[in-house]
Design an enzyme around this catalytic site. Structure first.
Site, PDB file in Angstrom:
ATOM      1  N   MET A   2       2.729 -25.809 -24.817  1.00  0.00           N
ATOM      2  CA  MET A   2       4.147 -25.772 -24.473  1.00  0.00           C
ATOM      3  C   MET A   2       4.348 -24.910 -23.232  1.00  0.00           C
ATOM      4  SD  MET A   2       5.921 -25.209 -28.204  1.00  0.00           S
ATOM      5  CE  MET A   2       4.614 -24.156 -28.842  1.00  0.00           C
ATOM      6  N   GLY A  25       6.608 -19.562 -23.868  1.00  0.00           N
ATOM      7  CA  GLY A  25       5.298 -20.116 -23.562  1.00  0.00           C
ATOM      8  C   GLY A  25       4.306 -19.983 -24.701  1.00  0.00           C
ATOM      9  N   SER A  26       3.612 -21.058 -25.075  1.00  0.00           N
ATOM     10  CA  SER A  26       2.766 -20.982 -26.242  1.00  0.00           C
ATOM     11  C   SER A  26       2.009 -22.284 -26.472  1.00  0.00           C
ATOM     12  CB  SER A  26       3.616 -20.658 -27.459  1.00  0.00           C
ATOM     13  OG  SER A  26       4.837 -21.357 -27.405  1.00  0.00           O
ATOM     14  N   ARG A  27       1.411 -22.369 -27.667  1.00  0.00           N
ATOM     15  CA  ARG A  27       0.620 -23.548 -28.016  1.00  0.00           C
ATOM     16  C   ARG A  27       0.545 -23.657 -29.526  1.00  0.00           C
ATOM     17  NH1 ARG A  27      -5.806 -23.829 -26.356  1.00  0.00           N
ATOM     18  NH2 ARG A  27      -6.629 -24.464 -28.374  1.00  0.00           N
TER      19      ARG A  27
END
Length: 216
Positions: free
Chosen positions: A96, A184-186
């Site tokens: 993301m 922000g991430s995953r």
């Protein structure tokens, strides 16, 4: 479009900054006044955009595994997990960016049988070691067919706060909010080896809409 409740504190801070900017608008400090006004408006726009909840028709598909977040598929491979599972799994990872919607949704209907938070580093979210080294929260869902999947919310280089709403023993409903990762991430998904994968690398997926896989 609505604004997610997780953004309340950030929005309050931005509004406080805006009030400060308005104060300086009353004083003839030239470049300082103009700069504060521009920065305040930019911050407010960024925060409102990041915490947005767009209107969308969520999919209900009990035989399918839906994307838990918006973003791009960056990993699609077979792995031996280092957490919970002991058997081989298919890993699907979705990155993301800060421009994506950051609401995380339950990929399936199922019982929450495992939930654990880990403190960790803040490597960039696409780094291979981020799955096991970064701040993260793992959840395992057990579908009524007896099969289990694991989702792992992973903080990135900018993200510093993972929120997860699920509790062990509770029944999760597909498409409902699982949690939120700020800035922000995953998300990694560990799926059974017999799952029929419906996405490929670099595909752009949408939470609660895109079918990532189907049960065999």
């Amino acid at each position: 479009m609505r604004i997610h409740r997780e953004g309340a504190a950030f929005i309050a801070l931005v509004f406080a900054f805006n009030l400060l900017a308005l104060y300086f608008l009353q004083v003839d400090y030239g470049i300082i006044r103009i700069s504060l006004t521009v920065v305040a408006l930019m911050l407010l726009t960024i925060v409102l955009y990041f915490f947005r909840i767009p209107r969308r028709e969520l999919v209900t598909y009990d035989n399918g595994i839906l994307a838990p977040c918006d973003g791009k598929v960056v990993v699609l491979e077979e792995v031996y997990p280092e957490e919970y599972f002991v058997d081989k799994r298919i890993q699907v990872s979705i990155f993301m960016s800060v421009l994506d919607v950051h609401i995380n949704r339950n990929p399936i209907n199922g019982m929450v049988v495992y939930s654990k938070y880990y403190k960790g580093k803040h490597l960039v979210a696409w780094h291979r070691k981020s799955s096991t080294a970064n701040e993260r929260h793992s959840v395992v869902y057990r579908h009524k067919n007896g099969k289990e999947i694991l989702t792992k919310q992973i903080a990135g280089a900018v993200a510093r706060r993972i929120v997860n709403y699920l509790k062990i023993g509770k029944q999760a409903k597909q498409g409902r909010e699982m949690g939120f990762i700020k800035f922000g991430s995953r998300i990694d998904m560990l799926l059974p080896m017999d799952a029929k994968i419906k996405v490929k690398l670099d595909d752009v997926v949408r939470a609660g809409i895109t079918i990532v896989a189907e049960w065999e």
